[in-house]
Every structure is written in C-alpha cells, then in structure tokens.
Design a protein around this motif. Structure first.
Motif, PDB file in Angstrom:
ATOM      1  N   ASN A   1       0.768  -1.203   0.046  1.00 28.12           N
ATOM      2  CA  ASN A   1      -0.046  -0.091   0.300  1.00 28.12           C
ATOM      3  C   ASN A   1       0.733   1.334  -0.139  1.00 28.12           C
ATOM      4  O   ASN A   1       0.377   2.452   0.082  1.00 28.12           O
ATOM      5  CB  ASN A   1      -0.975   0.106   1.264  1.00 28.12           C
ATOM      6  N   LEU A   2       1.907   1.219  -0.309  1.00 25.05           N
ATOM      7  CA  LEU A   2       2.861   2.360  -0.102  1.00 25.05           C
ATOM      8  C   LEU A   2       3.325   3.016  -1.622  1.00 25.05           C
ATOM      9  O   LEU A   2       3.345   2.082  -2.493  1.00 25.05           O
ATOM     10  CB  LEU A   2       4.218   1.961   0.699  1.00 25.05           C
ATOM     11  N   CYS A   3       3.830   3.969  -1.517  1.00 28.03           N
ATOM     12  CA  CYS A   3       4.637   4.684  -2.571  1.00 28.03           C
ATOM     13  C   CYS A   3       5.599   5.557  -2.040  1.00 28.03           C
ATOM     14  O   CYS A   3       5.677   6.223  -0.890  1.00 28.03           O
ATOM     15  CB  CYS A   3       3.603   5.435  -3.517  1.00 28.03           C
ATOM     16  N   PHE A   4       6.661   5.876  -2.835  1.00 34.18           N
ATOM     17  CA  PHE A   4       7.779   6.644  -2.570  1.00 34.18           C
ATOM     18  C   PHE A   4       8.078   8.009  -3.504  1.00 34.18           C
ATOM     19  O   PHE A   4       8.293   7.465  -4.631  1.00 34.18           O
ATOM     20  CB  PHE A   4       9.169   5.803  -2.388  1.00 34.18           C
ATOM     21  N   GLY A   5       8.347   8.851  -2.823  1.00 36.53           N
ATOM     22  CA  GLY A   5       8.818   9.990  -3.586  1.00 36.53           C
ATOM     23  C   GLY A   5      10.359  10.113  -3.829  1.00 36.53           C
ATOM     24  O   GLY A   5      10.833   9.203  -3.167  1.00 36.53           O
ATOM     25  N   ARG A   6      10.777  10.944  -4.863  1.00 35.64           N
ATOM     26  CA  ARG A   6      12.243  10.778  -5.000  1.00 35.64           C
ATOM     27  C   ARG A   6      13.017  11.230  -3.652  1.00 35.64           C
ATOM     28  O   ARG A   6      12.548  12.213  -3.204  1.00 35.64           O
ATOM     29  CB  ARG A   6      12.666  11.661  -5.972  1.00 35.64           C
ATOM     30  N   GLY A   7      13.886  10.435  -3.190  1.00 33.70           N
ATOM     31  CA  GLY A   7      14.507  10.706  -1.899  1.00 33.70           C
ATOM     32  C   GLY A   7      13.851  10.067  -0.728  1.00 33.70           C
ATOM     33  O   GLY A   7      14.341  10.420   0.334  1.00 33.70           O
ATOM     34  N   GLU A   8      12.542   9.523  -0.843  1.00 30.57           N
ATOM     35  CA  GLU A   8      11.884   9.238   0.192  1.00 30.57           C
ATOM     36  C   GLU A   8      12.135   7.891   0.788  1.00 30.57           C
ATOM     37  O   GLU A   8      11.839   7.095  -0.420  1.00 30.57           O
ATOM     38  CB  GLU A   8      10.616   9.907   0.133  1.00 30.57           C
ATOM     39  N   GLY A   9      12.323   7.407   1.805  1.00 30.24           N
ATOM     40  CA  GLY A   9      12.611   6.085   2.429  1.00 30.24           C
ATOM     41  C   GLY A   9      13.631   5.342   1.358  1.00 30.24           C
ATOM     42  O   GLY A   9      14.248   6.065   0.748  1.00 30.24           O
ATOM     43  N   LEU A  10      13.897   4.020   1.864  1.00 28.91           N
ATOM     44  CA  LEU A  10      15.182   3.426   0.962  1.00 28.91           C
ATOM     45  C   LEU A  10      14.948   3.318  -0.486  1.00 28.91           C
ATOM     46  O   LEU A  10      15.902   3.695  -1.178  1.00 28.91           O
ATOM     47  CB  LEU A  10      15.135   1.930   1.583  1.00 28.91           C
ATOM     48  N   PRO A  11      13.811   2.918  -0.997  1.00 25.58           N
ATOM     49  CA  PRO A  11      13.807   3.045  -2.529  1.00 25.58           C
ATOM     50  C   PRO A  11      14.000   4.319  -3.175  1.00 25.58           C
ATOM     51  O   PRO A  11      14.685   4.504  -4.228  1.00 25.58           O
ATOM     52  CB  PRO A  11      12.481   2.302  -2.953  1.00 25.58           C
ATOM     53  N   GLY A  12      13.174   5.186  -2.626  1.00 26.52           N
ATOM     54  CA  GLY A  12      13.395   6.587  -3.040  1.00 26.52           C
ATOM     55  C   GLY A  12      14.784   7.318  -2.865  1.00 26.52           C
ATOM     56  O   GLY A  12      15.272   7.990  -3.981  1.00 26.52           O
ATOM     57  N   ARG A  13      15.446   6.910  -1.953  1.00 26.88           N
ATOM     58  CA  ARG A  13      16.931   7.511  -1.784  1.00 26.88           C
ATOM     59  C   ARG A  13      17.856   6.690  -2.775  1.00 26.88           C
ATOM     60  O   ARG A  13      18.491   7.330  -3.395  1.00 26.88           O
ATOM     61  CB  ARG A  13      17.496   6.894  -0.386  1.00 26.88           C
ATOM     62  N   ALA A  14      17.459   5.552  -3.252  1.00 28.63           N
ATOM     63  CA  ALA A  14      18.349   4.860  -4.227  1.00 28.63           C
ATOM     64  C   ALA A  14      17.994   5.368  -5.648  1.00 28.63           C
ATOM     65  O   ALA A  14      18.898   5.606  -6.450  1.00 28.63           O
ATOM     66  CB  ALA A  14      18.034   3.324  -4.160  1.00 28.63           C
ATOM     67  N   TRP A  15      16.775   5.842  -5.764  1.00 29.62           N
ATOM     68  CA  TRP A  15      16.401   6.396  -7.123  1.00 29.62           C
ATOM     69  C   TRP A  15      17.090   7.842  -7.352  1.00 29.62           C
ATOM     70  O   TRP A  15      17.394   8.347  -8.116  1.00 29.62           O
ATOM     71  CB  TRP A  15      14.747   6.692  -7.139  1.00 29.62           C
ATOM     72  N   ASP A  16      16.986   8.670  -6.277  1.00 24.47           N
ATOM     73  CA  ASP A  16      17.749  10.115  -6.093  1.00 24.47           C
ATOM     74  C   ASP A  16      18.828  10.044  -6.214  1.00 24.47           C
ATOM     75  O   ASP A  16      19.564  10.912  -7.214  1.00 24.47           O
ATOM     76  CB  ASP A  16      17.327  10.597  -4.732  1.00 24.47           C
ATOM     77  N   THR A  17      19.734   9.265  -5.670  1.00 25.09           N
ATOM     78  CA  THR A  17      21.080   9.036  -5.896  1.00 25.09           C
ATOM     79  C   THR A  17      21.749   8.413  -7.007  1.00 25.09           C
ATOM     80  O   THR A  17      22.793   8.439  -7.375  1.00 25.09           O
ATOM     81  CB  THR A  17      21.892   8.423  -4.664  1.00 25.09           C
ATOM     82  N   GLY A  18      20.952   7.388  -7.636  1.00 24.25           N
ATOM     83  CA  GLY A  18      21.316   6.858  -8.670  1.00 24.25           C
ATOM     84  C   GLY A  18      22.184   5.892  -8.646  1.00 24.25           C
ATOM     85  O   GLY A  18      22.917   5.134  -9.462  1.00 24.25           O
ATOM     86  N   HIS A  19      22.429   5.476  -7.359  1.00 21.57           N
ATOM     87  CA  HIS A  19      23.399   4.071  -7.122  1.00 21.57           C
ATOM     88  C   HIS A  19      22.839   3.443  -5.941  1.00 21.57           C
ATOM     89  O   HIS A  19      21.936   3.954  -5.173  1.00 21.57           O
ATOM     90  CB  HIS A  19      24.860   4.557  -6.947  1.00 21.57           C
ATOM     91  N   PRO A  20      23.336   2.101  -5.669  1.00 20.73           N
ATOM     92  CA  PRO A  20      22.822   1.298  -4.762  1.00 20.73           C
ATOM     93  C   PRO A  20      23.339   2.024  -3.212  1.00 20.73           C
ATOM     94  O   PRO A  20      24.076   2.706  -2.979  1.00 20.73           O
ATOM     95  CB  PRO A  20      23.528   0.063  -4.848  1.00 20.73           C
TER      96      PRO A  20
END
Length: 297
Positions: free
Chosen positions: A39-58
């Motif tokens: 039931n979740l979603c993440f913005g850029r930089g939000e939570g663990l998935p969002g931070r990986a998206w924002d930084t562009g690396h693991p």
C-alpha cells in the motif's frame, strides 16, 4: 533452511514518473511486511527505494530501526535487520528499484558489501559500505582495508565481466583475496553483481554467506546465447545438490514455464519478475542488460 536473503521486493515508476509504486516481490513468511508494503509509494529521496532512485546508485541501510526506513516495526517483526536498494536503469531511464532484505541471528555468518569505483579518483574498487551482522570485527576491518583492481577478487571479477559472478567455495583457489579471514568466520560462498549507474561510477554488490544460511536455495544466471535470440543458463548452483552444474550441458527443459517467462520478462523489460518461488532480477550495468539472476527460495 534459512536463507541469507529473506525478502526481495521491487518498485516501479508511476505512470507520470513522479513516484515509485509497489511492483511485487517474494516475502516468504513475512506476510505482515508484505501487506504493509503493497500500500506504499515513495517520492524521490523518500525511504530506502526513493533514496536509491535519487542518488542513482545502490544504498546499504545497515539498521532499519531508528532510521528513515518507513516500515521498521513490520521489518523487525519479520526478523529483517538490513536492506540494500539497487536502482535498475534501462538505457537512461529508471526501470525499477530492487530492495533486498537480510536477517541474522547468533548462528548466522554473512555480509552484504557495496564496492565502488570513481574513475576520476582511482583505478581501484574500494568498500563503500557493508553490513557484517554477527560476523565479527576482524573480517570487516580487513574488508575496509582492501582494494581491488578490475578483474581481481570477487568484486573485481564482476566489475570486469559486467555480469554476476558466483563462487561456491571461497576457500578453494577461487581468487577470493580474503579467503582465510572468511573461512575463519564461517563464510564460504560469494555472489557479486555489477549494479546500474549512469554517471560513470562503477558499483558491485557482493553477498557473502555460510553453509547454514545460504544466499538462496538456488542461484542461476541467464544470458543471451551467441545468436542473441535466446536466453541460456550460464550458471546453476543448488544448495540441495551442493555442486555447480555444467552450464554447457544445461537445457531449459527443467525450468518451469512460469519461471522461464519471468526470466524472459525481466530481460526484456528491465523490471524484476516473480514466479514463486523464483524472482528474476535484471543486471544492467551502465544501463545495458547483460544478464538476469534468478534466485529460488
């Protein structure tokens, strides 16, 4: 048999590209954690998935509790102690973010390591971060003091080959430079995966595990055959057989239709695909899919 990896989930961009939405995953007995995640979603930089998206690396998150991780209580209840988020790019576009969760206990020996290279600073790959659980301080200290050239050691081999590398026995002439220290703490297997980036940096994620807690029940890698028309299995290792199979003689007939379909979808789309108890995850260094790893639980 407990596995080192307990849960794998993946997140995909929303239709307008503004959020990451739940895509699927393998959760095993972690039913509450699965229910919360869906039931979740993440913005850029939000939570663990969002931070990986924002930084562009693991990103390795060594402590889920008391951090920016949004599902800490559910993770704790499921016995999950750390996570690593891996963005996957197809071309220049983010196709998905895979998040891998591990757990440990008093009898557990293993580690997750993230190795990186900035070509403007060095020709070596060094440890960016790592989770060592109950492995002990000595192995972590040695790891942080170690550097790899391209093609050397487990991270260096994955870096050079640009595809997954699996070493079933680190203590037997495998080229694992920390073999003595690994054996002393019970670590015997290694699996390294080159990770997606778009900025010229190189990252390799390495899983090191022990007999009592293998990485997964079965590990496979799939790549295009020489014709470029079909996928063939280039590695198959089963903990139940405890022997590496001859990849040249492996046919696809023993792979279920649903698992074969998941592997093909992952390769074509750049998005992980699930056919329980298998999850297929594309490996796409520099935005080019070079292989699919299939993990069986």
């Amino acid at each position: 048999m407990k596995t080192f990896i307990r849960v794998i989930e993946y997140w995909v961009p929303s239709e307008d590209g503004s959020l990451l939405e739940f895509g699927g995953g393998l959760f095993g007995p972690a039913h509450r954690f699965a229910a919360v995640s869906q039931n979740l979603c993440f913005g850029r930089g939000e939570g663990l998935p969002g931070r990986a998206w924002d930084t562009g690396h693991p990103i390795v998150l060594k402590e889920l509790s008391g951090s920016y991780f949004r599902r800490a209580s559910a993770a704790k209840a499921a016995g999950l102690t750390c996570g690593i988020a891996v963005p996957i790019f197809k071309g220049s576009e983010l196709s998905s973010v895979a998040v891998i969760f591990c757990g440990d206990d008093e009898e557990h020996a293993g580690a997750i390591e993230l190795w990186g290279n900035d070509p403007e600073e060095s020709t070596d790959m060094t440890l960016v971060d790592g989770y060592y659980g109950t492995t002990g301080d000595t192995f972590e200290f040695i790891s942080r003091a170690t550097a790899f050239r391209r093609g050397t050691g487990l991270p260096g081999m994955a870096w050079e080959q640009q595809k997954p590398v699996f070493l079933p026995d680190l203590g037997k002439g495998s080229g694992f430079l920390r073999a003595d220290s690994a054996v002393k703490v019970g670590i015997n297997r290694g699996f390294a995966i080159p990770c997606s980036t778009l900025d010229g940096h190189s990252f390799v994620m390495a899983f090191l595990s022990a007999l009592a807690t293998p990485i997964a029940r079965r590990v496979e890698t799939w790549e295009l055959d020489p014709t470029g028309m079909r996928l063939r299995r280039t590695l198959g290792f089963s903990e139940s057989k405890a022997a590496d199979e001859d990849h040249e003689t492996i046919a696809t007939a023993d792979v279920s239709a649903s698992a074969a379909g998941a592997i093909a979808r992952a390769f074509a789309s750049g998005v992980p695909s699930v056919a329980e108890p298998v999850i297929a995850i594309p490996v796409a260094p520099q935005g080019r899919i070079t292989a699919v790893m299939a993990l069986h639980f």
